[in-house]
Design an enzyme around this catalytic site. Structure first.
Site, PDB file in Angstrom:
ATOM      1  N   ASP A 518      13.184   9.602  -8.601  1.00  0.00           N
ATOM      2  CA  ASP A 518      12.802   8.204  -8.478  1.00  0.00           C
ATOM      3  C   ASP A 518      14.023   7.398  -8.027  1.00  0.00           C
ATOM      4  OD1 ASP A 518      11.199   5.966  -8.649  1.00  0.00           O
ATOM      5  OD2 ASP A 518      11.462   5.721 -10.802  1.00  0.00           O
ATOM      6  N   GLU A 521      15.781   5.362  -2.967  1.00  0.00           N
ATOM      7  CA  GLU A 521      15.753   4.679  -1.659  1.00  0.00           C
ATOM      8  C   GLU A 521      17.120   4.589  -0.970  1.00  0.00           C
ATOM      9  OE1 GLU A 521      12.372   4.262  -3.843  1.00  0.00           O
ATOM     10  OE2 GLU A 521      14.278   3.391  -4.476  1.00  0.00           O
ATOM     11  N   ASP A 594       5.267   1.352  -7.311  1.00  0.00           N
ATOM     12  CA  ASP A 594       4.971   0.448  -8.421  1.00  0.00           C
ATOM     13  C   ASP A 594       3.816  -0.499  -8.127  1.00  0.00           C
ATOM     14  OD1 ASP A 594       7.114   1.713  -9.459  1.00  0.00           O
ATOM     15  OD2 ASP A 594       8.491   0.042  -9.318  1.00  0.00           O
TER      16      ASP A 594
END
Length: 858
Positions: A518, A521, A594
């Site tokens: 997670d 990015e 999300d």
């Protein structure tokens, strides 16, 4: 997952506590992120006028089986004018199956300040061997041009054309009709690297952050046109419709371009061109008259893409073939080179097969990983894990995977356990494994800067972190506080990271434990736009701006390799990643991040997953129920009913939400959720067979209707219904208290309701009565769907259960289907250890077609 705090007072408290001088990183606001006007390269590119490109192709020749040329400016008569572009080198190559590759870069003989970044490790290793060696060029003058064009063979029925003046590249078919073109509107612009001189101010500033930009502006932009196209699709990741809407042009309310820039976006909004966690610069067009074509730009820098409305170029004076309808697009990137691929189709599956022959097909998952997953931020401790697991059994609800979020670690130090809350991790995992279940733990790229933490100490000593612009280890803020990030662009560092997943290094892990990447990015709470500065430095002196969109891809790759090494190359890995790039499909699964517990996010989940599938990423899903917020029972039930058909099926929730395990909403809702999950388990043989198809051909598991019915215009803009394989059609319910749904059933054959068996005529819309018990789902006449109808507590417990073939005869009393079986976990299928059995019924006779390869062990 993006663990964000919704309470503004709590956000303010945390900012004071952490001593950050920015606005909240936890409470997302639109102005945290740049728009096109605040992004200089985008603003400059959008100001270009059609025909502004002054380049012509010179010295066109064949070299090493490729077409080569120099792109020079017609305005170069004043050699002392430094604003004139230096010659660029163009290379055009062709490959099997109708693929053309175009590369444009600076001429290395002119000694540019540095080599521009080319994205490595995305193109599959076997692709270069498919190159067709050009032997000769034919030259002719086309369409009244004053100068010639060079013509090269592309594939049966297609040719690659390079027009010398004005410079243009396109593909045409045998009839002379264009398919895809580059620079037809003369918008190509290439900002070349320069040495900084006194007085040059190249710095860019945004919200207190300064980008030094040591090599100055280096952006590239160009137009791409798709001919005979009714719609364009692709370029994930955006929370918007499947068919991309025009972003500017006559009669179009001008909007932002579609942004491709991997970002940690808190509670993203639907129906927006704003880029979120992933970037895949692949666009696919489709139209009734010609079919499908595609375009892919292998570039990992920030990208902005306009879809241009009809008539946007009315005053340009540029003449294109008037007999062909078209959709024009405009592509802009901050850095990199032109490394573009053109795909001729002509069918939807052809174009996707061509694209995945370049970037790879979906990795074949383990069987357990396509079943149901239960996740929350966070299951508190081992007792909580035991209770949740036992409740699934008590309520007769199957599941295969239980997930642990960041709170299971020792102070957000990955590869560790909180020994108070999780004192016996191996025993905990083994108890789940005894029931055929698995566990997933989270491992993020931000490493806690703590000298007592061995992982950080080792990375520091070896110099394995990304550097800041000054050459020091980059120090950003994320969940552990002060953090640094491994430079996974470097193959040596990827190998080092992979070793951390060994049982010896990851103490407390077992063979039934898998991984969740997670925040990759990468997310940096105190960085510009909540990510890493663009002038940070990677392996080989590459600036972060050049590879930003691929950072998570390299991290995902290293983690996946680590799980393969952990098992001595025997078992397939399972790694879920939030960030994604072209080629991510080779390494595992992704999800849409999300989302929020509302009906709009349920609806937009379908086009988001369909778009990912169009770009090769079959193994994708959305958080069932919505990550943020508390869904009403009806919404949660409807989400499970749709989610049961997602390729990746996981319930997940933020820690500030109320607990929402399936048995917490009353007996009736528990029954409805159980029934939805049972649908998925019954269909696991069908899903697994479809994953094998995705693994071999690239064709996605979950498909837009037009992929199976490419000539039915009523399907082109439909993204509320979808196909699962070629046999099942599913219509979601996206409004509360719905009593009816309008369902378009394409094709000439009938469709059978999966619950009642009622037959409906194809080629028309039906008003279907809707109950709380299920959503409309149909089996196509003429298909055979394999199932397993004995319900167990997990997929592994179903291994020896009998198969059921559901046969839906068409008007000719015929049907066909297939079943793929292997051991569900190892790589032995690559050596032929599988059964792939086609089935068919012809009239009153049943025909079983023998498979080409059957495992000797079965």
């Amino acid at each position: 997952m993006k663990h964000q705090m919704a309470n503004r007072n709590l956000c303010f408290f945390l900012i004071l506590l952490l001593g950050l001088n920015q606005s909240s990183v936890f409470c997302w606001k639109k102005d945290e992120f740049r728009n096109c006007n605040q992004t200089p390269f985008c603003k400059r590119a959008r100001a270009l006028k059609p025909g502004s490109c002054s380049l012509v192709a010179d010295n066109v020749a064949i070299s090493d089986g490729e077409l080569t040329a120099k792109l020079i400016s017609k305005k170069q008569d004043n050699q002392e004018d430094e604003s004139q572009i230096k010659p660029l080198i163009l290379t055009l190559s062709v490959y099997q199956d109708g693929i053309m590759r175009l590369k444009i870069d600076e001429d290395p003989s002119l000694d540019p300040p540095k080599k521009r970044f080319e994205v490595a490790d995305v193109i599959v290793s076997e692709f270069p061997s498919k190159k067709l060696w050009l032997q000769r060029l034919s030259t002719e003058t086309l369409g009244g041009d004053a100068s010639p064009s060079s013509i090269a063979y592309l594939s049966e029925g297609y040719e690659a054309i390079i027009r010398h003046e004005p410079f243009e590249v396109y593909v045409r078919d045998r009839a002379g009709n264009r398919v895809v073109s580059f620079n037809s509107h003369g918008l190509f612009d290439f900002e070349q690297l320069r040495q900084k001189k006194e007085g040059d101010d190249w710095e860019e500033r945004f919200r207190g952050h300064t980008d030094t930009r040591p090599y100055g502006p280096q952006s590239i932009s160009f137009d791409v046109t798709f001919y005979e196209a009714d719609f364009v699709y692709g370029i994930p990741e955006h929370a918007t419709n499947l068919a991309l809407k025009p972003s500017r042009g006559p009669g179009v309310e001008e909007s932002e371009p579609y942004r491709l820039f991997n970002l940690d976006v808190f509670e993203y909004i639907h129906d927006s061109p704003f880029g979120i966690y992933g970037s895949v610069p692949f666009m696919i067009s489709h139209g009734k008259s010609r079919g499908t074509s595609g375009f892919f730009w292998l570039n990992a820098a920030e990208m902005q893409i306009d879809v241009l409305g009809s008539g946007w170029d009315a005053e340009s004076g540029i003449s294109l073939p008037s007999s062909q309808s078209r959709i024009d697009t405009f592509w802009m990137s901050e850095a990199g080179i032109v490394d573009a691929f053109f795909f001729v189709g002509p069918g939807p599956k052809d174009a996707i097969r061509q694209y995945t022959s370049v970037t790879g097909t979906q990795a074949m998952p383990q069987l357990f990983s396509i079943a149901y997953h239960q996740c929350r931020w966070n299951y508190r401790d081992e007792e909580d894990v035991v209770n949740v697991d036992s409740k699934f059994d008590e309520h007769d609800i199957p599941y295969d995977v239980l997930w642990l979020d960041i709170e299971h670690t020792d102070g957000k130090r990955y590869f560790t356990w909180d020994r108070v809350l999780f004192p016996h991790p191996e025993e905990m995992q083994n108890k789940l494994a005894a029931k055929g279940r698995h566990m997933v733990t989270i491992v993020d790229p931000h490493i806690k800067r703590d000298e007592s933490f061995q992982l950080h100490k080792e990375a520091t000593q070896k110099g394995y972190y990304v550097k800041d612009a000054g050459g020091n280890d980059y120090d950003g803020w994320c969940w552990p506080g002060s953090s640094s990030y491994p430079d996974t662009l470097n193959p040596e560092i990827r190998s080092w990271w992979a070793e951390k997943f060994s049982f010896q290094n990851y103490v407390g892990s077992t063979p039934s434990l898998y991984i969740w990447n997670d925040m990759n990015e990468p997310s940096v709470f105190n960085g510009p736009e909540l990510t890493m500065p663009r002038d940070a430095l990677h392996y080989g002196g590459v600036e972060h701006r050049e590879l930003h969109n691929a950072y998570g891809y390299y991290f995902h790759m290293a983690t996946s390799d680590g799980l393969v090494k952990r098992g001595n190359g025997k078992d397939r890995p399972f790694v879920l990643s939030r960030a994604l790039f072209s080629g991510t499909q080779r390494h595992g699964a992704v999800w849409t991040g999300d989302n929020t517990a509302d009906w709009d996010h349920l609806r937009v989940s379908v086009p988001m997953i369909l778009t990912l599938g169009l770009t090769g990423m079959s193994f994708s899903g959305a958080d069932v129920g919505g990550f943020f917020g508390n869904p009403e029972p009806e919404l949660l039930v409807r989400w499970y009913q749709v989610g049961a058909y997602y390729p990746f099926f996981r319930g997940h929730a933020h820690h500030d939400t109320k607990r929402r395990e399936p048995w917490l909403f009353g007996e009736r809702n528990t029954e409805l959720i159980r029934d939805a999950i049972h649908v998925r388990y019954a269909l696991l043989p069908y899903f697994y067979t479809l994953f094998r198809e995705a693994n071999t051909s690239g064709v996605p598991v979950m498909r837009p209707l037009w992929m199976e019915f490419p000539f039915e215009e009523a399907t082109f803009g439909n993204d509320e219904a979808f196909m699962v394989g070629n046999s099942l059609l599913v219509q979601g319910i996206y409004t509360e208290r719905a009593k009816h749904a309008s369902v378009y059933l394409p094709g000439k054959q009938s469709w059978y309701d999966l619950i009642t068996g009622t037959a409906y005529k194809g080629g028309m819309s039906h008003k279907i009565e809707v109950s709380e018990e299920s959503i409309p789902a149909f089996q196509r006449a003429g298909t055979i769907v394999p199932r397993k109808d004995r319900f167990r507590r997990s997929s592994t417990q179903m291994a020896n259960d009998p198969y059921v073939l559901v046969i839906a005869l068409n008007s000719s009393q015929a049907a066909e289907g297939e079943l793929y079986i292997d051991d569900g976990k190892s790589f032995e299928f690559q050596q032929g250890a599988y059964i792939h059995r086609p089935f068919c019924v012809l009239g009153r006779e049943t025909c079983i077609v023998k498979p080409s390869i059957i495992s000797s062990s079965r």
